[in-house]
Design a protein around this motif. Structure first.
Motif, PDB file in Angstrom:
ATOM      1  N   ALA A   2       0.841  -1.185   0.000  1.00 17.39           N
ATOM      2  CA  ALA A   2       0.000   0.000   0.000  1.00 17.39           C
ATOM      3  C   ALA A   2       0.878   1.238   0.000  1.00 17.39           C
ATOM      4  O   ALA A   2       2.078   1.189   0.260  1.00 17.39           O
ATOM      5  N   CYS A   3       0.239   2.350  -0.272  1.00 15.12           N
ATOM      6  CA  CYS A   3       0.919   3.633  -0.180  1.00 15.12           C
ATOM      7  C   CYS A   3       1.212   3.919   1.294  1.00 15.12           C
ATOM      8  O   CYS A   3       0.475   3.499   2.186  1.00 15.12           O
ATOM      9  N   SER A   4       2.259   4.641   1.541  1.00 14.60           N
ATOM     10  CA  SER A   4       2.617   4.977   2.925  1.00 14.60           C
ATOM     11  C   SER A   4       1.679   6.010   3.533  1.00 14.60           C
ATOM     12  O   SER A   4       1.748   6.270   4.742  1.00 14.60           O
ATOM     13  N   ASP A   5       0.794   6.555   2.749  1.00 14.38           N
ATOM     14  CA  ASP A   5      -0.187   7.539   3.231  1.00 14.38           C
ATOM     15  C   ASP A   5      -1.022   6.927   4.360  1.00 14.38           C
ATOM     16  O   ASP A   5      -1.604   5.856   4.201  1.00 14.38           O
ATOM     17  N   SER A   6      -1.083   7.625   5.480  1.00 15.82           N
ATOM     18  CA  SER A   6      -1.786   7.086   6.652  1.00 15.82           C
ATOM     19  C   SER A   6      -3.293   6.976   6.451  1.00 15.82           C
ATOM     20  O   SER A   6      -3.977   6.328   7.243  1.00 15.82           O
ATOM     21  N   ARG A   7      -3.823   7.575   5.389  1.00 12.44           N
ATOM     22  CA  ARG A   7      -5.265   7.462   5.131  1.00 12.44           C
ATOM     23  C   ARG A   7      -5.632   6.112   4.539  1.00 12.44           C
ATOM     24  O   ARG A   7      -6.807   5.752   4.485  1.00 12.44           O
ATOM     25  N   LEU A  10      -5.843  -0.584   5.867  1.00 13.06           N
ATOM     26  CA  LEU A  10      -5.844  -1.999   5.502  1.00 13.06           C
ATOM     27  C   LEU A  10      -6.729  -2.744   6.495  1.00 13.06           C
ATOM     28  O   LEU A  10      -6.849  -2.343   7.651  1.00 13.06           O
ATOM     29  N   PRO A  11      -7.349  -3.810   6.057  1.00 14.16           N
ATOM     30  CA  PRO A  11      -8.266  -4.531   6.950  1.00 14.16           C
ATOM     31  C   PRO A  11      -7.558  -5.053   8.197  1.00 14.16           C
ATOM     32  O   PRO A  11      -6.381  -5.381   8.160  1.00 14.16           O
ATOM     33  N   ARG A  12      -8.315  -5.075   9.260  1.00  8.67           N
ATOM     34  CA  ARG A  12      -7.760  -5.627  10.505  1.00  8.67           C
ATOM     35  C   ARG A  12      -7.572  -7.129  10.323  1.00  8.67           C
ATOM     36  O   ARG A  12      -8.449  -7.816   9.855  1.00  8.67           O
ATOM     37  N   CYS A  13      -6.413  -7.561  10.689  1.00  6.75           N
ATOM     38  CA  CYS A  13      -6.092  -8.972  10.555  1.00  6.75           C
ATOM     39  C   CYS A  13      -5.407  -9.439  11.817  1.00  6.75           C
ATOM     40  O   CYS A  13      -4.931  -8.641  12.626  1.00  6.75           O
ATOM     41  N   LEU A  14      -5.336 -10.726  11.958  1.00  6.05           N
ATOM     42  CA  LEU A  14      -4.612 -11.298  13.079  1.00  6.05           C
ATOM     43  C   LEU A  14      -3.116 -11.238  12.779  1.00  6.05           C
ATOM     44  O   LEU A  14      -2.704 -11.196  11.616  1.00  6.05           O
ATOM     45  N   PRO A  15      -2.293 -11.245  13.817  1.00  6.94           N
ATOM     46  CA  PRO A  15      -0.847 -11.264  13.595  1.00  6.94           C
ATOM     47  C   PRO A  15      -0.463 -12.441  12.686  1.00  6.94           C
ATOM     48  O   PRO A  15      -0.954 -13.549  12.863  1.00  6.94           O
ATOM     49  N   GLY A  16       0.374 -12.158  11.697  1.00  6.72           N
ATOM     50  CA  GLY A  16       0.832 -13.192  10.793  1.00  6.72           C
ATOM     51  C   GLY A  16      -0.010 -13.348   9.534  1.00  6.72           C
ATOM     52  O   GLY A  16       0.340 -14.113   8.644  1.00  6.72           O
ATOM     53  N   GLU A  17      -1.122 -12.624   9.434  1.00 10.51           N
ATOM     54  CA  GLU A  17      -1.982 -12.779   8.255  1.00 10.51           C
ATOM     55  C   GLU A  17      -1.554 -11.905   7.083  1.00 10.51           C
ATOM     56  O   GLU A  17      -1.788 -12.261   5.941  1.00 10.51           O
ATOM     57  N   ILE A  18      -0.985 -10.734   7.357  1.00 11.13           N
ATOM     58  CA  ILE A  18      -0.583  -9.832   6.284  1.00 11.13           C
ATOM     59  C   ILE A  18       0.863  -9.408   6.502  1.00 11.13           C
ATOM     60  O   ILE A  18       1.235  -8.992   7.593  1.00 11.13           O
ATOM     61  N   PHE A  19       1.650  -9.550   5.443  1.00 10.55           N
ATOM     62  CA  PHE A  19       2.999  -8.997   5.436  1.00 10.55           C
ATOM     63  C   PHE A  19       2.884  -7.688   4.682  1.00 10.55           C
ATOM     64  O   PHE A  19       2.618  -7.673   3.484  1.00 10.55           O
ATOM     65  N   GLU A  20       3.033  -6.598   5.381  1.00  7.11           N
ATOM     66  CA  GLU A  20       2.708  -5.288   4.825  1.00  7.11           C
ATOM     67  C   GLU A  20       3.959  -4.536   4.387  1.00  7.11           C
ATOM     68  O   GLU A  20       4.934  -4.439   5.125  1.00  7.11           O
ATOM     69  N   LEU A  21       3.908  -3.987   3.193  1.00 12.12           N
ATOM     70  CA  LEU A  21       4.977  -3.141   2.658  1.00 12.12           C
ATOM     71  C   LEU A  21       4.331  -1.871   2.149  1.00 12.12           C
ATOM     72  O   LEU A  21       3.395  -1.921   1.351  1.00 12.12           O
ATOM     73  N   ARG A  22       4.797  -0.750   2.615  1.00 15.44           N
ATOM     74  CA  ARG A  22       4.239   0.532   2.167  1.00 15.44           C
ATOM     75  C   ARG A  22       5.352   1.401   1.609  1.00 15.44           C
ATOM     76  O   ARG A  22       6.417   1.509   2.201  1.00 15.44           O
ATOM     77  N   THR A  23       5.074   1.995   0.467  1.00 16.34           N
ATOM     78  CA  THR A  23       5.986   2.969  -0.122  1.00 16.34           C
ATOM     79  C   THR A  23       5.163   4.159  -0.597  1.00 16.34           C
ATOM     80  O   THR A  23       3.973   4.010  -0.898  1.00 16.34           O
ATOM     81  N   ALA A  24       5.769   5.318  -0.648  1.00 18.39           N
ATOM     82  CA  ALA A  24       5.069   6.501  -1.151  1.00 18.39           C
ATOM     83  C   ALA A  24       4.614   6.231  -2.581  1.00 18.39           C
ATOM     84  O   ALA A  24       5.429   5.913  -3.456  1.00 18.39           O
ATOM     85  N   GLY A  25       3.325   6.288  -2.793  1.00 18.71           N
ATOM     86  CA  GLY A  25       2.760   6.091  -4.124  1.00 18.71           C
ATOM     87  C   GLY A  25       2.742   4.652  -4.607  1.00 18.71           C
ATOM     88  O   GLY A  25       2.520   4.406  -5.784  1.00 18.71           O
ATOM     89  N   ASN A  26       2.977   3.690  -3.729  1.00 19.80           N
ATOM     90  CA  ASN A  26       3.018   2.270  -4.142  1.00 19.80           C
ATOM     91  C   ASN A  26       4.100   2.004  -5.174  1.00 19.80           C
ATOM     92  O   ASN A  26       4.003   1.081  -5.972  1.00 19.80           O
ATOM     93  N   ILE A  27       5.125   2.794  -5.170  1.00 21.12           N
ATOM     94  CA  ILE A  27       6.162   2.668  -6.194  1.00 21.12           C
ATOM     95  C   ILE A  27       7.102   1.518  -5.857  1.00 21.12           C
ATOM     96  O   ILE A  27       7.574   1.396  -4.722  1.00 21.12           O
ATOM     97  N   VAL A  28       7.338   0.689  -6.849  1.00 22.47           N
ATOM     98  CA  VAL A  28       8.318  -0.393  -6.746  1.00 22.47           C
ATOM     99  C   VAL A  28       9.371  -0.120  -7.812  1.00 22.47           C
ATOM    100  O   VAL A  28       9.064  -0.178  -9.006  1.00 22.47           O
ATOM    101  N   ASP A  54       0.480 -14.392  -2.385  1.00 20.57           N
ATOM    102  CA  ASP A  54      -0.174 -13.355  -3.188  1.00 20.57           C
ATOM    103  C   ASP A  54       0.363 -11.981  -2.812  1.00 20.57           C
ATOM    104  O   ASP A  54       0.586 -11.697  -1.636  1.00 20.57           O
ATOM    105  N   ILE A  55       0.506 -11.131  -3.812  1.00 25.45           N
ATOM    106  CA  ILE A  55       0.878  -9.737  -3.576  1.00 25.45           C
ATOM    107  C   ILE A  55      -0.276  -8.871  -4.057  1.00 25.45           C
ATOM    108  O   ILE A  55      -0.675  -8.936  -5.217  1.00 25.45           O
ATOM    109  N   VAL A  56      -0.814  -8.089  -3.150  1.00 22.32           N
ATOM    110  CA  VAL A  56      -1.945  -7.220  -3.451  1.00 22.32           C
ATOM    111  C   VAL A  56      -1.472  -5.780  -3.345  1.00 22.32           C
ATOM    112  O   VAL A  56      -0.870  -5.393  -2.343  1.00 22.32           O
ATOM    113  N   VAL A  57      -1.719  -5.000  -4.383  1.00 19.89           N
ATOM    114  CA  VAL A  57      -1.361  -3.591  -4.374  1.00 19.89           C
ATOM    115  C   VAL A  57      -2.634  -2.795  -4.134  1.00 19.89           C
ATOM    116  O   VAL A  57      -3.596  -2.900  -4.893  1.00 19.89           O
TER     117      VAL A  57
END
Ligand SMILES: [Zn+2]
Length: 97
Positions: A2-7, A10-28, A54-57
């Motif tokens: 996801a974008c690093s924007d705090s707005r 992401l859905p609430r998940c249990l620990p270990g369910e989502i590996f989260e990566l945030r960058t400004a603008g979703n840029i890879v 799975d990788i979800v943007v």
């Protein structure tokens, strides 16, 4: 991912369910095997070490990074942001559309 924007919520998940990566603008940044890149290293770790299948943007509206891409004046006083945004610029020589 996801974008690093705090707005961006992401859905609430249990620990270990989502590996989260945030960058400004979703840029890879483009993959370069000989260049250290935190984004690429994080994705590689998620897929290879943790078996993330799975990788979800997750994009969002009113993204300041996208605004900076469209209007460079909005990031004129932020040279590091301007440089980061160049990672998202179109590069020719790809597979075509
Ligand atoms: Zn954004």
């Amino acid at each position: 991912m996801a974008c690093s924007d705090s707005r961006v919520f992401l859905p609430r998940c249990l620990p270990g369910e989502i590996f989260e990566l945030r960058t400004a603008g979703n840029i890879v940044p483009s993959y370069r095997s000989a260049t250290a890149c935190a984004v690429a290293g994080t994705i590689e770790f998620a897929v290879m070490a943790l078996g993330v299948p799975d990788i979800v943007v997750c994009g969002h509206s009113h993204c300041g990074a996208v605004k900076g891409l469209l209007d460079e004046r909005s990031v004129q006083t932020m040279p590091l942001v301007r440089h980061w945004l160049t990672q998202a610029r179109h590069r020719s020589g790809g597979h075509g559309a």
